[in-house]
Design an enzyme around this catalytic site. Structure first.
Site, PDB file in Angstrom:
ATOM      1  N   ARG A  77       0.857  -1.193   0.000  1.00 46.39           N
ATOM      2  CA  ARG A  77       0.000   0.000   0.000  1.00 46.39           C
ATOM      3  C   ARG A  77       0.891   1.241   0.000  1.00 46.39           C
ATOM      4  O   ARG A  77       1.739   1.394   0.875  1.00 46.39           O
ATOM      5  CB  ARG A  77      -0.877  -0.017   1.246  1.00 46.39           C
ATOM      6  N   HIS A 121      -3.016  10.895   1.104  1.00 42.43           N
ATOM      7  CA  HIS A 121      -2.422  10.657   2.425  1.00 42.43           C
ATOM      8  C   HIS A 121      -1.804  11.984   2.887  1.00 42.43           C
ATOM      9  O   HIS A 121      -0.597  12.095   3.079  1.00 42.43           O
ATOM     10  CB  HIS A 121      -1.396   9.527   2.350  1.00 42.43           C
ATOM     11  N   GLU A 166      -7.237   8.203   6.759  1.00 43.01           N
ATOM     12  CA  GLU A 166      -7.485   8.802   8.070  1.00 43.01           C
ATOM     13  C   GLU A 166      -8.045  10.234   8.004  1.00 43.01           C
ATOM     14  O   GLU A 166      -7.387  11.182   8.428  1.00 43.01           O
ATOM     15  CB  GLU A 166      -6.191   8.807   8.897  1.00 43.01           C
ATOM     16  N   ASN A 294      -6.824   1.690  10.163  1.00 43.03           N
ATOM     17  CA  ASN A 294      -5.503   1.921  10.748  1.00 43.03           C
ATOM     18  C   ASN A 294      -5.719   1.960  12.243  1.00 43.03           C
ATOM     19  O   ASN A 294      -6.489   2.781  12.748  1.00 43.03           O
ATOM     20  CB  ASN A 294      -4.930   3.268  10.302  1.00 43.03           C
ATOM     21  N   TYR A 296      -3.803   1.356  16.197  1.00 48.61           N
ATOM     22  CA  TYR A 296      -2.525   1.234  16.896  1.00 48.61           C
ATOM     23  C   TYR A 296      -2.689   1.020  18.396  1.00 48.61           C
ATOM     24  O   TYR A 296      -1.811   0.490  19.040  1.00 48.61           O
ATOM     25  CB  TYR A 296      -1.703   2.512  16.683  1.00 48.61           C
ATOM     26  N   GLU A 353      -3.078  -0.334   8.287  1.00 48.98           N
ATOM     27  CA  GLU A 353      -1.889   0.072   9.046  1.00 48.98           C
ATOM     28  C   GLU A 353      -1.998  -0.478  10.451  1.00 48.98           C
ATOM     29  O   GLU A 353      -3.046  -0.373  11.098  1.00 48.98           O
ATOM     30  CB  GLU A 353      -1.773   1.594   9.196  1.00 48.98           C
TER      31      GLU A 353
HETATM   32  O1  IFM Z   1       2.824   7.618  10.139  1.00 58.02           O
HETATM   33  C1  IFM Z   1       1.438   7.561  10.358  1.00 58.02           C
HETATM   34  C2  IFM Z   1       0.709   7.372   9.039  1.00 58.02           C
HETATM   35  O2  IFM Z   1       1.026   8.350   8.119  1.00 58.02           O
HETATM   36  C3  IFM Z   1      -0.776   7.412   9.290  1.00 58.02           C
HETATM   37  N1  IFM Z   1      -1.153   6.510  10.331  1.00 58.02           N
HETATM   38  C4  IFM Z   1      -0.410   6.521  11.555  1.00 58.02           C
HETATM   39  C5  IFM Z   1       1.067   6.430  11.282  1.00 58.02           C
HETATM   40  C6  IFM Z   1       1.852   6.447  12.597  1.00 58.02           C
HETATM   41  O3  IFM Z   1       1.607   7.631  13.292  1.00 58.02           O
END
Ligand code: IFM
Length: 444
Positions: A77, A121, A166, A294, A296, A353
């Protein structure tokens, strides 16, 4: 190898974004983006770092594709820099920009790697920001036009398209909190809600346009989503968690999958709402082929009367945290996937992500023993595998990121790569996490 079980069709890959890795900002006719301007404004990015050189992927992309292949990636990606295609945001097309991405696509396919292209992005052409960026409704047509040119050039070979990355981040952080480009601040949510509304309408229109141009395309969007827990079972904290979820998750999921903004949030932000034109919500509700997420960390929310327009804040439970200050909590990934499946029923889900920043050390013999990142990935792969076992249509997983790169306002101080980049020499070194990823990808 623990209890990881993925179907043979599962797609393993890594993700990157143009401004974070390319460099070559003045080459082949590229125009300036808001991140060029922002990163060159003193005090905006840690250490004064910019994306001028980044990982020099603009010159090293063939080697980077060889690296993807060596890591057993089936999918990759990456994003297109709008300002390489339209240096001024619209008008004359820069053919050299299209050619750059077209050659990359050919090379990926020649290596058996399927490209997944993100159209936006965050690197808006500066020329469009000079006309008020995402606040101006006319940007919707500019975006659709840009998308069409890219899709016409690559759509014979690229069948997987992600409209936006995002939207919460580039609207709230760019137009209200001010720590991302274009760096605007506000003490009301309206600029975020208005810019997000324009992005969502642009998304819906682009979905339809791509389908018309490439009938066998799979089109989706990538949202930054997270599992939210209440800090306690007190009603005030439970309600705060619901609001936090509305703020971060439902404000985007509901219009895309249900055709309306969430009623509780509309009531909460009654005085701050965006202009919504007749027909907009139906456009946003265009069926998507997949949802990209995405994710985390999770959020633990509590009532906090000092937070304007939300009255909800975060607490920091004891546990392990990454260099970003993000909690390591793989159970949150499982819970999020289950919830997305049961509440929104997307046809397919990709983790577009997931990964972690840790402070890495390169040894003299060129190794990076990043056991914490390996453990982070293992925990999240397990959560994903359990979600699939329990019926979630998760079809692919892109680790963030292929390379250490420009982490926005943190510059190069945060390393997310499964491949280490020595920014002095630009040499790449596969970390232990890269080796672990390659094993998992090969075993599926
Ligand atoms: O680096 C970023 C990415 O550009 C978008 N999602 C989160 C990542 C980590 O912060």
């Amino acid at each position: 190898m623990s209890d990881l079980q993925f179907p043979a069709s599962f797609l393993w890959g890594t993700a990157t974004a143009a401004y974070q890795i390319e460099g070559g900002v003045n080459e082949d006719g590229r125009g300036a983006s808001i991140w060029d301007t922002f990163s060159k404004t003193p005090g905006r990015v840690e250490n004064g770092d910019t994306g001028d050189v980044a990982c020099d992927h603009f010159h090293r992309w063939r080697d980077d594709i060889a690296l993807l292949k060596s890591l057993n990636c089936k999918v990759y990606r990456f994003s297109i820099a709008w300002a390489r295609i339209f240096p001024n945001g619209r008008g004359a097309v820069n053919e050299a920009g299209l050619q750059f991405y077209s050659s990359m696509v050919d090379e990926l396919l020649a290596n058996g790697i399927t490209p997944y292209v993100t159209l936006y992005h965050w690197d808006l052409p500066q020329a469009l920001q000079d006309e008020d960026g995402w606040k101006r409704r006319g940007i919707i047509d500019d975006f659709v036009n840009y998308a069409e040119i890219v899709v016409r050039a690559l759509g014979d070979r690229v069948k997987h398209w992600i409209t936006f990355n995002e939207p919460w981040v580039f609207t709230w952080v760019g137009y209200v909190f001010g720590t991302h480009a274009p760096g605007e601040t506000a003490n009301v949510p309206t600029p975020a809600l208005q810019t997000a509304h324009h992005a969502l309408v642009a998304h819906g229109k682009t979905v339809e346009r791509i389908r018309a141009l490439v009938p066998d395309a799979q089109v989706g969007i990538t949202l930054d989503l997270m599992h939210v827990d209440p800090a306690t079972m007190r009603p005030t904290d439970l309600e705060a968690a619901t609001r936090y979820d509305g703020f971060r998750n439902r404000w985007f999921l509901d219009p895309i999958f249900r055709g309306h903004y969430p009623a509780d949030m509309l009531a909460l932000w009654e005085e701050h709402l965006p202009n919504i034109e007749p027909g907009d919500m139906a456009i946003i509700n265009a069926p998507v082929d997949f949802l990209g997420i995405n994710t985390y960390f999770r959020v633990v929310a509590q009532h906090d009367g000092t937070v304007p327009y939300l009255q909800a804040g975060q607490v920091r439970p004891p546990g392990e945290y990454t260099e970003m200050g993000w909690e390591v909590y793989p159970q949150g990934l499982y819970a999020l996937l289950k919830r997305l499946h049961s509440d929104y029923r997307p046809k397919a889900i990709y983790i577009t992500e997931n990964g972690a920043a840790f402070a890495d050390t390169l040894t003299e013999d060129g190794q990076v023993h990043d056991e914490r990142r390996v453990a982070y990935l293992r925990g999240h792969f397990e959560a994903a595998s359990h979600a699939i076992r329990d019926g979630v249509p998760l079809v692919g997983y892109f680790v963030w990121s292929l390379l250490d790169n420009f982490e926005w306002s943190f510059g190069y101080s945060k390393r997310f790569g499964i491949v280490y980049v020595d920014f002095a020499t630009l040499k790449r070194y596969v970390k232990d996490s890269g080796k672990y990823f390659a094993e998992i990808a090969a075993a599926t």
